[in-house]
Design a protein around this motif. Structure first.
Motif, short mmCIF file in Angstrom:
data_model
loop_
_atom_site.label_atom_id
_atom_site.label_comp_id
_atom_site.label_asym_id
_atom_site.label_seq_id
_atom_site.Cartn_x
_atom_site.Cartn_y
_atom_site.Cartn_z
N SER B 75 0.84 -1.21 0.00
CA SER B 75 0.00 0.00 0.00
C SER B 75 0.87 1.26 0.00
O SER B 75 0.53 2.25 -0.65
N ILE B 76 1.98 1.21 0.75
CA ILE B 76 2.88 2.38 0.79
C ILE B 76 3.38 2.69 -0.62
O ILE B 76 3.37 3.84 -1.06
N GLU B 77 3.75 1.66 -1.37
CA GLU B 77 4.20 1.87 -2.74
C GLU B 77 3.09 2.51 -3.58
O GLU B 77 3.34 3.41 -4.38
N PHE B 78 1.86 2.02 -3.37
CA PHE B 78 0.71 2.54 -4.12
C PHE B 78 0.50 4.04 -3.82
O PHE B 78 0.38 4.85 -4.72
N PHE B 79 0.53 4.40 -2.53
CA PHE B 79 0.31 5.81 -2.15
C PHE B 79 1.50 6.68 -2.56
O PHE B 79 1.33 7.85 -2.87
N LYS B 81 3.22 6.38 -5.22
CA LYS B 81 3.06 6.71 -6.65
C LYS B 81 1.96 7.75 -6.82
O LYS B 81 2.07 8.68 -7.62
N ALA B 82 0.88 7.60 -6.03
CA ALA B 82 -0.26 8.52 -6.16
C ALA B 82 0.12 9.94 -5.73
O ALA B 82 -0.37 10.92 -6.26
N PHE B 83 1.01 10.06 -4.74
CA PHE B 83 1.45 11.38 -4.25
C PHE B 83 2.95 11.50 -4.45
O PHE B 83 3.70 11.67 -3.49
N SER B 84 3.38 11.41 -5.73
CA SER B 84 4.81 11.29 -5.99
C SER B 84 5.62 12.48 -5.47
O SER B 84 6.78 12.33 -5.12
N LYS B 85 5.00 13.67 -5.40
CA LYS B 85 5.74 14.84 -4.93
C LYS B 85 5.75 14.95 -3.41
O LYS B 85 6.49 15.73 -2.84
N PHE B 86 4.86 14.20 -2.75
CA PHE B 86 4.79 14.23 -1.28
C PHE B 86 4.81 12.79 -0.76
O PHE B 86 3.93 12.37 -0.03
N SER B 87 5.84 12.03 -1.18
CA SER B 87 5.81 10.59 -0.92
C SER B 87 5.84 10.25 0.56
O SER B 87 5.41 9.18 0.96
N GLU B 88 6.32 11.20 1.42
CA GLU B 88 6.40 10.87 2.85
C GLU B 88 5.02 10.69 3.48
O GLU B 88 4.90 10.04 4.51
N ILE B 89 3.97 11.23 2.84
CA ILE B 89 2.65 11.07 3.46
C ILE B 89 2.13 9.65 3.29
O ILE B 89 1.22 9.24 4.01
N ALA B 90 2.72 8.88 2.37
CA ALA B 90 2.28 7.49 2.15
C ALA B 90 2.39 6.70 3.45
O ALA B 90 1.46 5.99 3.85
#
Lengths: 246, 266
Positions: B75-79, B81-90
């Motif tokens: 799921s972390i990988e999925f999120f 990608k969805a928030f590529s510019k803010f990946s820490e929120i995953a």
């Protein structure tokens, strides 16, 4: 002569802005291509397309006679970018560890340990860039110029035939800059084919055997440096820039 | 003091702790150096939801934790990608989901909350033979994969772009690292506790970075520190009747502070 790199009618857009338009040229063994042009003119984009870091939409690129989509001999290509400026200086890796990592592309069984011949290659490439005495030092403790020489050694350890360099001297002091340019010229004298972008345009014009000059509209002009004097090259470059500013 | 080894539960605790103190820093080195430390926390909180589910439906809690840990890292990988510019929120999204699920599922545990508590902060007495064997098998898998992929893991951790250009299958290596993290978190939850496992992946590496003169030595020192924290932490927790997880982690923190004091010039 051996054909190393062929770029045919390559175009590339970043969403709405076209940066490359119908760029074509061919490099043979031993050529030194200097790519010059203003910031954002497409110099780095072209190198990234050759390396497949960016997807090629229009046109065709062949490396050693093979289309880049089918090209798998990664060890034949060396790449040096502006690493020293973007590098995590607290990473606990030695010069040797950083350089040896790039042997991956040449090793059939990468899970095995390094061989005696691997260590010989390491010493040879560190000698080439004048960094042998630093081999056990942490890379983060070196100066920007020394780090960049290590990254050149890393590119060389896979024994490439084509070396692509994207602004390899950014953030490097004047003395290190001269040493790095000297290393690159020597490699070219020994037969290495080189593609290089550099913020120091006059120096790049001086050392290159071929030039690709970009203007704002992305269609690069490919020139044989030997056919032209420095003044003639400068006049063409100024004309392109004039066109850009107009 | 030696009488503690005459108890079967202490023998199991030491074996499990030694296995975990071997695999946690191996994975921790890549996690820390890739600046993904938050993933350990996100995964362990998700593992807790799986542990709670295991306790509710009657399957082994570690297996439940393993399943949810793997779901968490994917799921972390999925999120990311969805928030590529803010990946820490995953990691934060997945951690919040894990805590939320744990809160709800734990409400259905009928056999008292002590079982879940053991997984929160670690428990020595609770380790069964099955769990010890499971830890050894999963730990062996982690060690073997880590050893086979050690060159790729170093290359991808140091410079992902250069690794990909050299022909390393970086996506596969990253996914494998995430799954190894999930396995490590789930098996470690029993002794160290799910809330503290990420610190066993991070603190030994932080200590090793204070003295390691190369990547290889950083890995070796991380394992040595983790072993020392686990073994001495278990001994202290037995002698002083303290929770093992907290003792192990605080021993690590104290060591790190001492090392930092001696390494101020670094």
């Amino acid at each position: 002569m051996d054909e190393i790199l062929k770029v045919e009618n390559v175009s590339f857009d970043y969403s709405d802005a076209q940066v490359l338009k119908n760029v074509s040229f061919t490099l043979h063994k031993g050529d030194f291509l200097g790519i010059i042009g203003a910031n954002g003119a497409g110099k780095s984009t072209l190198i990234k397309l050759i390396l497949k870091i960016l997807p090629l939409d229009k046109g065709r690129i062949t490396l050693f006679g093979t289309d880049i989509q089918k090209f798998r001999d990664n060890h034949k290509i060396g790449y040096v970018s502006q690493k020293a400026s973007s590098f995590n200086s607290q990473f606990p890796a030695t010069v040797s560890e950083v350089v040896m990592a790039n042997l991956y592309s040449k090793r059939r069984y990468p899970f095995l340990g390094y061989t005696h011949s691997d260590y010989e290659k390491l010493e040879r490439v560190l000698e080439t860039v004048g960094m042998l005495e630093f081999k056990d030092k942490l890379i983060g403790n070196l100066s920007g110029g020394q780090q960049q020489r290590v990254f050149i050694a890393r590119a060389l350890i896979s024994e490439p035939e084509l070396l692509l360099m994207d602004e390899p001297t950014v953030g490097v002091d004047a003395m290190q800059y001269a040493q790095i340019m000297d290393i690159i010229s020597k490699l070219n004298d020994e037969g290495m084919t080189i593609v290089m972008t550099n913020h120091d345009t006059p120096e790049l014009i001086r050392v290159s055997s071929k030039l690709l000059i970009f203007c704002s509209h992305g269609n690069g002009e490919f020139l044989n440096r030997a056919d032209l004097t420095v003044d003639e090259v400068n006049a063409i470059y100024a004309g392109k820039r004039g066109h850009h500013h107009a | 003091m030696l009488d503690m080894f005459s108890y079967a539960f202490m023998q199991r605790a030491f074996i499990v702790a030694i296995v975990i103190a071997f695999i946690a820093p191996c994975i921790g080195v890549s996690i820390v150096l890739k600046r993904l430390s938050a993933i350990g926390d996100a995964t362990s909180h998700s593992a807790l939801a799986g542990i709670a589910l295991g306790l509710v439906i009657g399957i082994n809690p570690i297996l439940g934790g393993l399943l949810f840990s793997i779901l968490a890292v994917l799921s972390i990988e999925f999120f990311r990608k969805a928030f590529s510019k803010f990946s820490e929120i995953a990691a934060v999204i997945v951690m919040s989901t894990g805590i939320g699920l744990t809160a709800i599922i734990s409400g259905f545990i009928t056999s008292g909350s002590s079982n879940l508590n053991g997984f929160l902060f670690g428990s020595i007495v609770a380790i069964s033979n099955f769990e010890m064997c499971l830890t050894i098998v999963l730990g062996a898998i982690v060690v073997i994969v880590f050893t086979l992929l050690r060159h790729e893991l170093f290359f991808v951790t140091f410079d992902e772009e250069a690794a990909r250009l050299a022909g390393v299958k970086t996506k596969l290596v990253n996914t494998t690292l995430m799954i190894l993290t999930a396995i490590t978190v789930s098996v470690a939850s029993r002794v160290v506790g799910a809330l503290m496992i990420s610190s066993l992946m991070v603190i030994p590496v932080a200590c090793a970075m204070m003295i390691g003169k190369s990547y290889r030595l950083t890995v070796i020192w991380s394992i040595i520190f983790a072993q020392a924290f686990s073994i001495f932490g278990l001994i202290i927790s037995y002698l002083a009747d303290l929770r093992p997880g907290g003792t192990i982690v605080l021993l690590g923190v104290v060591t790190l502070i001492i090392l930092m004091a001696f390494n101020r010039d670094r």
